[in-house]
Motif scaffolding. Structure first.
Motif, PDB file in Angstrom:
ATOM      1  N   ARG A  80      25.385  10.183  16.014  1.00  0.00           N
ATOM      2  CA  ARG A  80      24.708  11.567  16.716  1.00  0.00           C
ATOM      3  C   ARG A  80      25.236  12.770  15.628  1.00  0.00           C
ATOM      4  N   GLU A  81      26.414  12.608  15.186  1.00  0.00           N
ATOM      5  CA  GLU A  81      26.964  13.682  14.056  1.00  0.00           C
ATOM      6  C   GLU A  81      26.185  13.920  12.937  1.00  0.00           C
ATOM      7  N   VAL A  82      25.954  12.302  12.441  1.00  0.00           N
ATOM      8  CA  VAL A  82      25.108  12.256  11.010  1.00  0.00           C
ATOM      9  C   VAL A  82      23.849  12.865  11.133  1.00  0.00           C
ATOM     10  N   PHE A  83      22.961  12.635  12.440  1.00  0.00           N
ATOM     11  CA  PHE A  83      21.867  13.026  12.616  1.00  0.00           C
ATOM     12  C   PHE A  83      21.860  14.812  12.775  1.00  0.00           C
ATOM     13  N   ALA A  84      22.885  15.187  13.569  1.00  0.00           N
ATOM     14  CA  ALA A  84      23.217  16.712  13.598  1.00  0.00           C
ATOM     15  C   ALA A  84      23.186  17.361  12.181  1.00  0.00           C
ATOM     16  N   VAL A  85      24.015  16.666  11.153  1.00  0.00           N
ATOM     17  CA  VAL A  85      23.997  17.072   9.863  1.00  0.00           C
ATOM     18  C   VAL A  85      22.563  17.136   9.253  1.00  0.00           C
ATOM     19  N   ARG A  99      15.457  24.193   4.943  1.00  0.00           N
ATOM     20  CA  ARG A  99      15.371  23.407   3.805  1.00  0.00           C
ATOM     21  C   ARG A  99      15.427  23.946   2.241  1.00  0.00           C
ATOM     22  N   ARG A 100      14.884  25.300   2.500  1.00  0.00           N
ATOM     23  CA  ARG A 100      14.871  26.141   1.011  1.00  0.00           C
ATOM     24  C   ARG A 100      16.459  26.967   0.992  1.00  0.00           C
ATOM     25  N   LYS A 101      17.120  26.770   2.019  1.00  0.00           N
ATOM     26  CA  LYS A 101      18.768  27.242   1.593  1.00  0.00           C
ATOM     27  C   LYS A 101      19.408  26.240   1.214  1.00  0.00           C
ATOM     28  N   THR A 102      20.515  26.466   0.433  1.00  0.00           N
ATOM     29  CA  THR A 102      21.720  25.774  -0.233  1.00  0.00           C
ATOM     30  C   THR A 102      22.215  24.942   1.340  1.00  0.00           C
ATOM     31  N   LEU A 103      23.097  23.965   0.896  1.00  0.00           N
ATOM     32  CA  LEU A 103      23.715  23.154   2.077  1.00  0.00           C
ATOM     33  C   LEU A 103      24.601  24.122   2.670  1.00  0.00           C
ATOM     34  N   ARG A 104      25.321  24.853   1.800  1.00  0.00           N
ATOM     35  CA  ARG A 104      26.391  25.625   2.238  1.00  0.00           C
ATOM     36  C   ARG A 104      26.104  26.944   3.315  1.00  0.00           C
ATOM     37  N   ALA A 105      24.851  27.314   3.117  1.00  0.00           N
ATOM     38  CA  ALA A 105      24.082  28.044   4.188  1.00  0.00           C
ATOM     39  C   ALA A 105      23.585  27.540   5.392  1.00  0.00           C
ATOM     40  N   ALA A 106      22.772  26.410   4.830  1.00  0.00           N
ATOM     41  CA  ALA A 106      22.001  25.656   5.974  1.00  0.00           C
ATOM     42  C   ALA A 106      23.182  25.149   6.838  1.00  0.00           C
ATOM     43  N   LEU A 107      24.214  24.452   6.607  1.00  0.00           N
ATOM     44  CA  LEU A 107      25.297  23.954   7.315  1.00  0.00           C
ATOM     45  C   LEU A 107      26.292  24.895   7.949  1.00  0.00           C
ATOM     46  N   TRP A 113      26.087  24.526  11.889  1.00  0.00           N
ATOM     47  CA  TRP A 113      26.673  23.098  12.158  1.00  0.00           C
ATOM     48  C   TRP A 113      28.431  23.254  12.151  1.00  0.00           C
ATOM     49  N   ALA A 114      28.701  23.803  11.054  1.00  0.00           N
ATOM     50  CA  ALA A 114      30.301  23.715  10.650  1.00  0.00           C
ATOM     51  C   ALA A 114      30.980  24.978  11.305  1.00  0.00           C
ATOM     52  N   GLY A 115      30.449  25.906  11.722  1.00  0.00           N
ATOM     53  CA  GLY A 115      31.111  26.949  12.307  1.00  0.00           C
ATOM     54  C   GLY A 115      31.169  28.124  11.294  1.00  0.00           C
ATOM     55  N   SER A 116      30.826  28.142  10.166  1.00  0.00           N
ATOM     56  CA  SER A 116      30.705  29.383   8.980  1.00  0.00           C
ATOM     57  C   SER A 116      30.443  28.618   7.809  1.00  0.00           C
ATOM     58  N   PRO A 117      30.051  29.569   6.826  1.00  0.00           N
ATOM     59  CA  PRO A 117      29.788  29.009   5.362  1.00  0.00           C
ATOM     60  C   PRO A 117      30.899  28.405   4.822  1.00  0.00           C
ATOM     61  N   LYS A 118      32.024  29.086   5.058  1.00  0.00           N
ATOM     62  CA  LYS A 118      33.401  28.690   4.356  1.00  0.00           C
ATOM     63  C   LYS A 118      33.779  27.035   5.090  1.00  0.00           C
ATOM     64  N   ARG A 119      33.695  27.065   6.279  1.00  0.00           N
ATOM     65  CA  ARG A 119      33.848  25.635   6.704  1.00  0.00           C
ATOM     66  C   ARG A 119      32.904  24.483   6.148  1.00  0.00           C
TER      67      ARG A 119
END
Length: 300
Positions: free
Chosen positions: A234-239, A247-255, A258-264
């Motif tokens: 479930r965590e993998v599918f959330a990612v 999908r046009r954003k970098t993973l840092r921005a897109a996630l 999910w992570a709580g902030s771009p830094k995290r």
């Protein structure tokens, strides 16, 4: 000269006494049961014997297999499967079709009728099936629910070791897509969690009644172990969902959500060995699993 079942004029449609449905049979049965194909249920009935024979052949099922068939409809594929396998569990959401199928099999394959089990249910609500555990999924899936049905059954029925499904060509492309292209996305990545997935052929429109407005494709699935053993699916599918939501954003921005902030998000990506400036379409399921494995702790 020895005559095989397929060459025997008294049994032209396969071993075991199964007579496949002709186009006239399909229309006759539909009239008998008052069935009219509906777009709501995504019903397009196969009327071509060569197509169902091909599906059975390409699926690789054999005498030891119990096949799960979703959406058997009037029974074209069911009749093609029964001579070759230990049993077929047919899941049908339409109560009229579910009630009619055993009679059709008894009429066209009387010696094989005891191999059929019919479950009148929505495949998306199935968590187990009666009788022997199914080992293979073989189905002509309604276009509007194909992806969720495949993912749901692979999750709920771990006994399924392989499958062959006929779906809309565009859906087949998405399920089997490899990282790096436009077609690759959520269905591709999630299906890869469960199985090695590949295209197994194309199917034209005229093998169906009514003929759809799109072509179809065959998709082969071979179950594999989870790419990372100790990470929650479930965590993998959330990612995956977060990565492709933008999908046009970098993973840092897109996630970042999910992570709580771009830094995290960046910290999790770097810990997983993934470039924070990459995009989701560049990642395989192993990378998504590693990101989930390095998910930042949930804030209280």
């Amino acid at each position: 000269m020895r005559v095989t079942d397929s060459e025997n004029p008294e049994n032209p449609d396969g071993p075991g006494g199964a007579r496949l449905l002709t186009p006239a049979d399909v229309r006759r049965l539909a009239d008998r049961f008052g069935v009219r194909p509906t777009k709501t249920l995504g019903q397009n009935f196969v009327i071509d014997g060569g197509t169902v024979r091909r599906i059975v052949r390409v699926s690789g099922v054999g005498a030891d297999d119990t096949v799960l068939e979703v959406g058997p409809g009037l029974g074209s594929l069911t009749l093609a499967l029964l001579p070759h396998v230990a049993g077929v569990t047919a899941v049908e959401v339409d109560p009229v079709l579910a009630e009619a199928l055993p009679g059709t099999v008894a009429e066209h394959a009387p010696d094989l009728a005891d191999r059929l089990r019919v479950v009148a249910a929505d495949a998306m609500r199935i968590t187990e099936v009666p009788g022997p555990e199914p080992t293979a999924l073989v189905a002509n899936l309604p276009y509007n629910v194909a992806v969720p049905v495949v993912l749901h059954l692979l999750e709920r029925l771990p006994s399924l070791r392989r499958g062959l499904v006929m779906v809309q060509a565009e859906v087949a492309d998405r399920l089997a897509a490899a990282p790096g292209g436009r077609t690759y996305g959520v269905p591709s990545a999630k299906a890869a969690w469960y199985a090695d997935v590949r295209r197994a052929g194309a199917v034209g429109r005229n093998v169906f009644w009514p003929a759809p407005n799109v072509d179809s494709g065959l998709v082969s699935l071979e179950r594999r172990e989870a790419p990372v053993a100790d990470v929650d699916r479930r965590e993998v599918f959330a990612v995956i969902d977060a990565a492709f939501a933008q999908r046009r954003k970098t993973l840092r921005a897109a996630l970042s959500s999910w992570a709580g902030s771009p830094k995290r998000a960046e910290e999790a990506l770097r810990a997983a060995g993934v470039d924070p400036t990459a995009r989701g379409e560049a990642l395989g399921i192993e990378e998504f699993a590693r990101i989930a494995e390095h998910a930042p702790p949930k804030e209280a």
